[in-house]
Design a protein around this motif. Structure first.
Motif, PDB file in Angstrom:
ATOM      1  N   LEU A  91       3.988   5.217   3.703  1.00  0.00           N
ATOM      2  CA  LEU A  91       4.746   5.441   2.479  1.00  0.00           C
ATOM      3  C   LEU A  91       6.167   5.938   2.787  1.00  0.00           C
ATOM      4  O   LEU A  91       7.136   5.516   2.140  1.00  0.00           O
ATOM      5  CB  LEU A  91       4.023   6.446   1.584  1.00  0.00           C
ATOM      6  CG  LEU A  91       2.731   5.943   0.934  1.00  0.00           C
ATOM      7  CD1 LEU A  91       2.063   7.059   0.133  1.00  0.00           C
ATOM      8  CD2 LEU A  91       2.998   4.746   0.044  1.00  0.00           C
TER       9      LEU A  91
ATOM     10  N   LEU B 138      -6.964   8.167   7.002  1.00  0.00           N
ATOM     11  CA  LEU B 138      -5.850   7.261   6.711  1.00  0.00           C
ATOM     12  C   LEU B 138      -4.778   7.982   5.894  1.00  0.00           C
ATOM     13  O   LEU B 138      -3.586   7.811   6.142  1.00  0.00           O
ATOM     14  CB  LEU B 138      -6.325   6.021   5.967  1.00  0.00           C
ATOM     15  CG  LEU B 138      -7.061   4.979   6.794  1.00  0.00           C
ATOM     16  CD1 LEU B 138      -7.572   3.856   5.891  1.00  0.00           C
ATOM     17  CD2 LEU B 138      -6.164   4.400   7.862  1.00  0.00           C
ATOM     18  N   GLY B 139      -5.204   8.798   4.920  1.00  0.00           N
ATOM     19  CA  GLY B 139      -4.261   9.548   4.097  1.00  0.00           C
ATOM     20  C   GLY B 139      -3.485  10.545   4.930  1.00  0.00           C
ATOM     21  O   GLY B 139      -2.285  10.755   4.715  1.00  0.00           O
ATOM     22  N   LYS B 140      -4.141  11.171   5.862  1.00  0.00           N
ATOM     23  CA  LYS B 140      -3.500  12.195   6.696  1.00  0.00           C
ATOM     24  C   LYS B 140      -2.553  11.568   7.717  1.00  0.00           C
ATOM     25  O   LYS B 140      -1.452  12.060   7.923  1.00  0.00           O
ATOM     26  CB  LYS B 140      -4.580  13.006   7.404  1.00  0.00           C
ATOM     27  CG  LYS B 140      -4.083  14.193   8.136  1.00  0.00           C
ATOM     28  CD  LYS B 140      -3.805  15.309   7.164  1.00  0.00           C
ATOM     29  CE  LYS B 140      -3.559  16.599   7.939  1.00  0.00           C
ATOM     30  NZ  LYS B 140      -3.120  17.634   7.100  1.00  0.00           N
TER      31      LYS B 140
ATOM     32  N   LEU C 126     -10.843   7.408   4.444  1.00  0.00           N
ATOM     33  CA  LEU C 126      -9.774   7.561   3.472  1.00  0.00           C
ATOM     34  C   LEU C 126      -8.958   8.813   3.779  1.00  0.00           C
ATOM     35  O   LEU C 126      -7.718   8.781   3.741  1.00  0.00           O
ATOM     36  CB  LEU C 126     -10.361   7.623   2.060  1.00  0.00           C
ATOM     37  CG  LEU C 126      -9.383   7.519   0.902  1.00  0.00           C
ATOM     38  CD1 LEU C 126      -8.630   6.201   0.958  1.00  0.00           C
ATOM     39  CD2 LEU C 126     -10.101   7.621  -0.422  1.00  0.00           C
ATOM     40  N   PHE C 127      -9.642   9.920   4.116  1.00  0.00           N
ATOM     41  CA  PHE C 127      -8.963  11.158   4.461  1.00  0.00           C
ATOM     42  C   PHE C 127      -8.102  10.976   5.722  1.00  0.00           C
ATOM     43  O   PHE C 127      -6.948  11.392   5.758  1.00  0.00           O
ATOM     44  CB  PHE C 127      -9.995  12.281   4.674  1.00  0.00           C
ATOM     45  CG  PHE C 127      -9.382  13.550   5.169  1.00  0.00           C
ATOM     46  CD1 PHE C 127      -8.634  14.360   4.316  1.00  0.00           C
ATOM     47  CD2 PHE C 127      -9.509  13.949   6.501  1.00  0.00           C
ATOM     48  CE1 PHE C 127      -8.065  15.530   4.779  1.00  0.00           C
ATOM     49  CE2 PHE C 127      -8.933  15.104   6.962  1.00  0.00           C
ATOM     50  CZ  PHE C 127      -8.215  15.900   6.104  1.00  0.00           C
TER      51      PHE C 127
ATOM     52  N   TRP D  67      -1.266   6.832   5.721  1.00  0.00           N
ATOM     53  CA  TRP D  67      -0.607   6.576   4.442  1.00  0.00           C
ATOM     54  C   TRP D  67       0.760   7.246   4.347  1.00  0.00           C
ATOM     55  O   TRP D  67       1.720   6.641   3.889  1.00  0.00           O
ATOM     56  CB  TRP D  67      -1.476   7.027   3.259  1.00  0.00           C
ATOM     57  CG  TRP D  67      -2.702   6.209   3.052  1.00  0.00           C
ATOM     58  CD1 TRP D  67      -3.992   6.611   3.176  1.00  0.00           C
ATOM     59  CD2 TRP D  67      -2.754   4.826   2.690  1.00  0.00           C
ATOM     60  NE1 TRP D  67      -4.853   5.595   2.926  1.00  0.00           N
ATOM     61  CE2 TRP D  67      -4.102   4.456   2.618  1.00  0.00           C
ATOM     62  CE3 TRP D  67      -1.815   3.844   2.434  1.00  0.00           C
ATOM     63  CZ2 TRP D  67      -4.538   3.195   2.300  1.00  0.00           C
ATOM     64  CZ3 TRP D  67      -2.243   2.587   2.104  1.00  0.00           C
ATOM     65  CH2 TRP D  67      -3.583   2.267   2.052  1.00  0.00           C
ATOM     66  N   LYS D  68       0.847   8.511   4.759  1.00  0.00           N
ATOM     67  CA  LYS D  68       2.125   9.215   4.660  1.00  0.00           C
ATOM     68  C   LYS D  68       3.208   8.528   5.507  1.00  0.00           C
ATOM     69  O   LYS D  68       4.307   8.290   5.005  1.00  0.00           O
ATOM     70  CB  LYS D  68       1.960  10.682   5.065  1.00  0.00           C
ATOM     71  CG  LYS D  68       1.272  11.503   4.003  1.00  0.00           C
ATOM     72  CD  LYS D  68       1.199  12.953   4.393  1.00  0.00           C
ATOM     73  CE  LYS D  68       0.424  13.743   3.349  1.00  0.00           C
ATOM     74  NZ  LYS D  68       0.328  15.151   3.679  1.00  0.00           N
TER      75      LYS D  68
END
Length: 182
Positions: free
Chosen positions: A53, A44-46, A41-42, A49-50
């Motif tokens: 998005l 992917l978020g780093k 999750l971290f 996802w950004k």
């Protein structure tokens, strides 16, 4: 990197030799699964996802801008259509006006031609009447002269007098004038 962590977690689970059933809860497995999920999750978020998005936000803005431009284009098209309809109506009105002016001009021209024809016909009639009257007067004068000459010739033969021809002619003309008045 995610793949290395995942294989490490799998190898640890496999080395423990988990002997539980399908519904048994293993604390170590739950810990490593949760940890792996959080790391994934971290990451992917780093890294994922950004950008995703950001790309979605850019796409949303591009779609909004396209819709706004389409709306402006639609309004412009409506404006142009209204202008074209106004121009068409104006052109139609002008064509009607030109046609009406042409009809009026043609009617005036027709009336003018008719009037000129009537005037020419009247002039021809008057000229012909004048010519007939002139010819009639000339013929009448000639007839008078001939009658006077015949009368003089007849009178001189009858009278066998020695009257002068000019005096006889005047005398006959005087009698002819008296006859014409009657």
């Amino acid at each position: 990197m995610v793949a290395k962590i995942y294989f490490a977690v799998i190898s640890i689970i496999a080395s423990e030799g988990g002997g539980g059933g399908l519904l048994s809860v293993d604390g170590g497995l739950a810990f490593w699964t949760t940890l792996t999920f959080l790391i994934l999750l971290f990451i992917l978020g780093k890294f994922a996802w950004k950008p995703i998005l950001t790309a979605l936000k850019q796409r949303e803005e591009a779609i909004k801008e396209s819709l706004a431009q389409a709306e402006l284009a639609k309004e412009e098209a409506k404006k142009i259509l209204a202008e074209n309809q106004a121009s068409l109506a104006k052109a139609e009105e002008e064509s009607k006006k030109i046609i009406e002016q042409s009809r009026a001009y043609a009617e005036n021209l027709k009336q003018q031609i008719i009037n000129e024809s009537k005037a020419q016909a009247q002039k021809l009639i008057e000229d012909a009447s004048s010519e007939i009257e002139r010819q009639k007067l000339a013929a009448f004068d000639e007839l008078k002269n001939q009658v006077a000459q015949i009368a003089v010739d007849a009178a001189s033969k009858i009278l066998k007098e020695n009257l002068d021809a000019e005096k006889n002619k005047q005398l006959v003309e005087k009698y002819i004038k008296e006859i014409s008045k009657n």
